[in-house]
Design a protein around this motif. Structure first.
Motif, PDB file in Angstrom:
ATOM      1  N   ARG A 130     -17.866   5.156  18.104  1.00  0.00           N
ATOM      2  CA  ARG A 130     -17.440   3.874  17.526  1.00  0.00           C
ATOM      3  C   ARG A 130     -15.932   3.698  17.616  1.00  0.00           C
ATOM      4  O   ARG A 130     -15.441   2.599  17.892  1.00  0.00           O
ATOM      5  N   MET A 131     -15.199   4.767  17.392  1.00  0.00           N
ATOM      6  CA  MET A 131     -13.746   4.678  17.519  1.00  0.00           C
ATOM      7  C   MET A 131     -13.356   4.351  18.956  1.00  0.00           C
ATOM      8  O   MET A 131     -12.459   3.540  19.207  1.00  0.00           O
ATOM      9  N   ALA A 132     -14.056   4.952  19.919  1.00  0.00           N
ATOM     10  CA  ALA A 132     -13.769   4.665  21.331  1.00  0.00           C
ATOM     11  C   ALA A 132     -14.074   3.212  21.669  1.00  0.00           C
ATOM     12  O   ALA A 132     -13.357   2.583  22.454  1.00  0.00           O
ATOM     13  N   ALA A 133     -15.126   2.658  21.078  1.00  0.00           N
ATOM     14  CA  ALA A 133     -15.481   1.260  21.339  1.00  0.00           C
ATOM     15  C   ALA A 133     -14.395   0.317  20.816  1.00  0.00           C
ATOM     16  O   ALA A 133     -14.082  -0.701  21.452  1.00  0.00           O
ATOM     17  N   GLU A 134     -13.798   0.653  19.658  1.00  0.00           N
ATOM     18  CA  GLU A 134     -12.707  -0.176  19.130  1.00  0.00           C
ATOM     19  C   GLU A 134     -11.498  -0.143  20.062  1.00  0.00           C
ATOM     20  O   GLU A 134     -10.863  -1.176  20.315  1.00  0.00           O
TER      21      GLU A 134
END
Length: 276
Positions: free
Chosen positions: A115-119
């Motif tokens: 999820r952090m990578a998607a942000e």
């Protein structure tokens, strides 16, 4: 528009919250046509994007860069923690000593990292060419995390590989952040009762994740080996002849599997020593 020497004339009855002529026209055109419309205000130094009922104002490049670099630092911390719990899980799998809590920790960390990578990826889109170096760092950091997450679900879902495991992955991605912190909720996604105690409930991997780390071993062969053997422990105990008997494996691949598992065990011991 400049070449044609015309102006956009959308339906004036379409409601708009914008005050400037340019932005009001852009919003109405987006609502009327459904097209992507970009409005640039030189006076306010802002760029607004409209599509349908949605309006988004781009932030200044220095602000986005600062936010993205901070997110990259956080992602690096997440990835380091994920590597630690993955190394521990691999060691426990080779010892056949995994409890459900070990699996849920890995799933939680892998999902948080994803999820952090998607942000960060969304910020890179906003940065455009300015985000090239950040995209390179992001690719290096995220690596095979999505594949590892999927393999963990295949290894430990109650119903094994199939539609329910895929639905569990989708449900994991859709979980609100607060529920992602609840191990009872994560256990339920894998098909376990909500009242199960993750610290006491022993589980055994099927072998998808470990076998996927063996170089040049096709996914189809991994599925056949897992399907014919009774879990990772059975695969580790299998002889050369046992593996050769599996359809599509043969003598060469059977030897590669045995050697690959031996090397993975050795590498895992080294990784655990380096983490101490």
């Amino acid at each position: 528009l400049a070449y044609a020497n015309v102006q956009l004339m959308p339906d004036p009855t379409i409601p708009s919250a914008e005050t400037g002529t340019r932005h009001r026209t852009a919003e109405r055109v987006a609502k009327q046509t459904g097209a992507l419309v970009i409005s640039i205000s030189q006076q306010r130094s802002t760029i607004s994007v409209y599509i349908g009922q949605t309006r988004y104002q781009l932030d200044a490049v220095p602000e986005v860069l600062a936010k993205t670099n901070q997110a990259l630092a956080t992602l690096e911390t997440y990835r380091q923690r994920l590597e630690q719990v993955l190394t521990r899980l691999t060691a426990l799998e080779f010892q056949n000593a995994v409890v459900l809590d070990d699996v849920l920790v890995v799933l939680q960390r892998a999902e948080m990292t994803t999820r952090m990578a998607a942000e960060i990826q969304r910020d890179c889109i906003e940065l455009g060419a300015e985000g090239r170096l950040i995209r390179m760092q992001l690719t290096e950091l995220i690596g095979d995390v999505p594949a590892e997450r999927a393999a963990v679900v295949l290894d430990y879902h109650v119903d094994g590989e199939g539609a329910k495991a895929q639905l569990a992955l989708e449900a994991l991605h859709a979980l609100p952040y607060r529920q992602l912190l609840e191990f009872e909720r994560l256990a339920a996604l894998l098909g376990y009762p909500r009242d199960v105690n993750p610290l006491d409930h022993s589980v055994s991997p099927r072998g998808f994740r470990v076998l996927s780390h063996i170089p040049r071993l096709p996914d189809q062969i991994v599925k056949r080996v897992v399907g014919d053997m009774d879990g990772l422990e059975s695969i580790l105990r299998a002889s050369q002849r046992d593996l050769e008997a599996i359809s599509g494996v043969g003598a060469v691949r059977a030897r590669e599997i045995r050697e690959g598992l031996r090397r993975l065990q050795e590498h895992n011991l080294v990784d655990r020593y380096l983490q101490l």
